[in-house]
Write a protein that holds these residues in place. Structure first.
Motif, PDB file in Angstrom:
ATOM      1  N   LYS A  99       0.809  -1.220   0.000  1.00 15.16           N
ATOM      2  CA  LYS A  99       0.000   0.000   0.000  1.00 15.16           C
ATOM      3  C   LYS A  99       0.844   1.271   0.000  1.00 15.16           C
ATOM      4  CE  LYS A  99      -4.324  -1.489   1.896  1.00 15.16           C
ATOM      5  NZ  LYS A  99      -5.081  -0.773   0.880  1.00 15.16           N
ATOM      6  N   VAL A 100       2.118   1.160   0.311  1.00 13.54           N
ATOM      7  CA  VAL A 100       2.998   2.326   0.314  1.00 13.54           C
ATOM      8  C   VAL A 100       4.391   1.870  -0.117  1.00 13.54           C
ATOM      9  CG1 VAL A 100       3.683   2.170   2.750  1.00 13.54           C
ATOM     10  CG2 VAL A 100       3.609   4.388   1.661  1.00 13.54           C
ATOM     11  N   ASP A 101       5.104   2.754  -0.809  1.00 13.10           N
ATOM     12  CA  ASP A 101       6.462   2.428  -1.266  1.00 13.10           C
ATOM     13  C   ASP A 101       7.437   2.484  -0.099  1.00 13.10           C
ATOM     14  OD1 ASP A 101       5.665   2.132  -3.929  1.00 13.10           O
ATOM     15  OD2 ASP A 101       5.956   4.256  -4.358  1.00 13.10           O
ATOM     16  N   SER A 102       8.444   1.621  -0.164  1.00 11.36           N
ATOM     17  CA  SER A 102       9.412   1.544   0.938  1.00 11.36           C
ATOM     18  C   SER A 102      10.198   2.843   1.110  1.00 11.36           C
ATOM     19  CB  SER A 102      10.360   0.364   0.734  1.00 11.36           C
ATOM     20  OG  SER A 102      11.012   0.473  -0.508  1.00 11.36           O
ATOM     21  N   TRP A 103      10.446   3.588   0.024  1.00 13.73           N
ATOM     22  CA  TRP A 103      11.208   4.832   0.145  1.00 13.73           C
ATOM     23  C   TRP A 103      10.479   5.836   1.033  1.00 13.73           C
ATOM     24  CZ3 TRP A 103       9.388   9.579  -1.210  1.00 13.73           C
ATOM     25  CH2 TRP A 103       8.316   9.630  -2.106  1.00 13.73           C
ATOM     26  N   VAL A 104       9.151   5.782   1.026  1.00 13.92           N
ATOM     27  CA  VAL A 104       8.364   6.680   1.879  1.00 13.92           C
ATOM     28  C   VAL A 104       8.689   6.413   3.347  1.00 13.92           C
ATOM     29  CG1 VAL A 104       6.007   7.206   2.653  1.00 13.92           C
ATOM     30  CG2 VAL A 104       6.505   6.990   0.204  1.00 13.92           C
ATOM     31  N   VAL A 105       8.744   5.129   3.690  1.00 15.28           N
ATOM     32  CA  VAL A 105       9.042   4.734   5.065  1.00 15.28           C
ATOM     33  C   VAL A 105      10.467   5.135   5.428  1.00 15.28           C
ATOM     34  CG1 VAL A 105       9.173   2.790   6.679  1.00 15.28           C
ATOM     35  CG2 VAL A 105       7.371   2.858   4.936  1.00 15.28           C
ATOM     36  N   ILE A 143      -0.851  10.588  10.531  1.00 14.82           N
ATOM     37  CA  ILE A 143      -1.970   9.798  11.052  1.00 14.82           C
ATOM     38  C   ILE A 143      -3.110   9.757  10.033  1.00 14.82           C
ATOM     39  CG2 ILE A 143      -3.791   9.747  12.818  1.00 14.82           C
ATOM     40  CD1 ILE A 143      -1.614  10.853  14.787  1.00 14.82           C
ATOM     41  N   VAL A 144      -3.449  10.905   9.460  1.00 11.62           N
ATOM     42  CA  VAL A 144      -4.518  10.961   8.457  1.00 11.62           C
ATOM     43  C   VAL A 144      -4.171  10.084   7.253  1.00 11.62           C
ATOM     44  CG1 VAL A 144      -5.670  12.494   6.795  1.00 11.62           C
ATOM     45  CG2 VAL A 144      -5.384  13.209   9.181  1.00 11.62           C
ATOM     46  N   ALA A 145      -2.937  10.177   6.773  1.00  8.80           N
ATOM     47  CA  ALA A 145      -2.513   9.392   5.606  1.00  8.80           C
ATOM     48  C   ALA A 145      -2.560   7.898   5.901  1.00  8.80           C
ATOM     49  CB  ALA A 145      -1.103   9.806   5.183  1.00  8.80           C
ATOM     50  N   ILE A 146      -2.081   7.507   7.070  1.00  6.76           N
ATOM     51  CA  ILE A 146      -2.066   6.090   7.436  1.00  6.76           C
ATOM     52  C   ILE A 146      -3.487   5.546   7.527  1.00  6.76           C
ATOM     53  CG2 ILE A 146      -1.561   4.509   9.354  1.00  6.76           C
ATOM     54  CD1 ILE A 146       1.053   6.243   9.755  1.00  6.76           C
ATOM     55  N   VAL A 147      -4.374   6.293   8.159  1.00  3.22           N
ATOM     56  CA  VAL A 147      -5.768   5.834   8.275  1.00  3.22           C
ATOM     57  C   VAL A 147      -6.401   5.741   6.889  1.00  3.22           C
ATOM     58  CG1 VAL A 147      -8.059   6.405   9.161  1.00  3.22           C
ATOM     59  CG2 VAL A 147      -6.066   6.613  10.647  1.00  3.22           C
ATOM     60  N   ALA A 148      -6.159   6.731   6.036  1.00  6.15           N
ATOM     61  CA  ALA A 148      -6.718   6.694   4.672  1.00  6.15           C
ATOM     62  C   ALA A 148      -6.235   5.459   3.913  1.00  6.15           C
ATOM     63  CB  ALA A 148      -6.346   7.966   3.915  1.00  6.15           C
ATOM     64  N   LEU A 149      -4.970   5.105   4.082  1.00  4.90           N
ATOM     65  CA  LEU A 149      -4.447   3.906   3.433  1.00  4.90           C
ATOM     66  C   LEU A 149      -5.063   2.640   4.023  1.00  4.90           C
ATOM     67  CD1 LEU A 149      -0.716   5.002   3.193  1.00  4.90           C
ATOM     68  CD2 LEU A 149      -2.204   4.504   1.247  1.00  4.90           C
ATOM     69  N   LEU A 150      -5.235   2.618   5.336  1.00  5.41           N
ATOM     70  CA  LEU A 150      -5.800   1.430   5.990  1.00  5.41           C
ATOM     71  C   LEU A 150      -7.256   1.181   5.597  1.00  5.41           C
ATOM     72  CD1 LEU A 150      -4.327   1.694   9.602  1.00  5.41           C
ATOM     73  CD2 LEU A 150      -3.881  -0.123   7.929  1.00  5.41           C
TER      74      LEU A 150
END
Length: 195
Positions: A99-105, A143-150
């Motif tokens: 759901k998210v690219d590793s470079w973001v992390v 937090i908003v981005a993580i919840v939107a992805l979840l």
């Protein structure tokens, strides 16, 4: 152990529960929630709820500690550690889920390590690097981005708006900017003779 520290430890304890709910395929999960082409597996919804509960305790423990004069060295250590563990754990899980690219992390976690290192240098110098408004905004947007992805971009998916992608890009940009802001405002710590 005082109440703020118990809240912080509870946040840390919720991390493996959240990851278990998100990454382990249990047979008792019902079929996903479906609305037309939109699907939301229950494990993602449960993980989003746990994440929100854990993230909401972040401000609560610090507020209670300051208000009731319960600030402890353990709390000063555990609170930022709990925040970083929570965000890192969920972001790594989202990478595993595709759901998210590793470079973001890597960008987000690198900024956290860098600012933590700056705070350690400040402590050695006898000063404190306080949380900035940009740092607080960074936390909210993450937090908003993580919840939107979840929750699979609900309800924006019905409007054709890639809010989850916009939010994660905003999180990355503000994470970078807030990290630079911390270093610019505290450059004197890096140029002191003690470093």
């Amino acid at each position: 152990m005082n109440l703020p520290n118990r809240i912080t430890i509870t946040r840390i304890c919720l991390i493996p529960v959240m990851m278990l709910a998100l990454l382990v395929d249990f047979d008792f999960y019902p079929p996903p929630i479906e609305i037309g082409a939109f699907k939301l597996p229950y494990n993602q919804l449960i993980a989003a709820i746990i994440f929100l509960v854990a993230a909401s305790t972040d401000g609560l423990d610090g507020y209670l500690a300051r208000k009731n004069n319960m600030v402890t060295n353990l709390g000063k250590l555990l609170d930022p550690l709990a925040d970083k563990l929570l965000v890192t754990a969920i972001l790594v899980s989202l990478v595993e889920m595709g759901k998210v690219d590793s470079w973001v992390v890597v960008v987000i976690v690198s900024r956290e390590f860098a600012v933590t290192g700056l705070r350690q240098i400040a402590l050695l110098d006898g000063s404190v690097v306080a949380a900035s408004n940009w740092g607080k905004l960074k936390t909210i947007i993450q937090i908003v981005a993580i919840v939107a992805l979840l929750i699979n971009n609900f309800p924006f998916v019905f409007l054709g708006i890639p809010f989850d992608l916009i939010a994660i890009w905003a999180a990355v940009l503000i994470t970078i900017y807030s990290g630079i802001d911390y270093f610019v405002k505290n450059i004197h710590l890096l140029s002191s003779s003690k470093v």
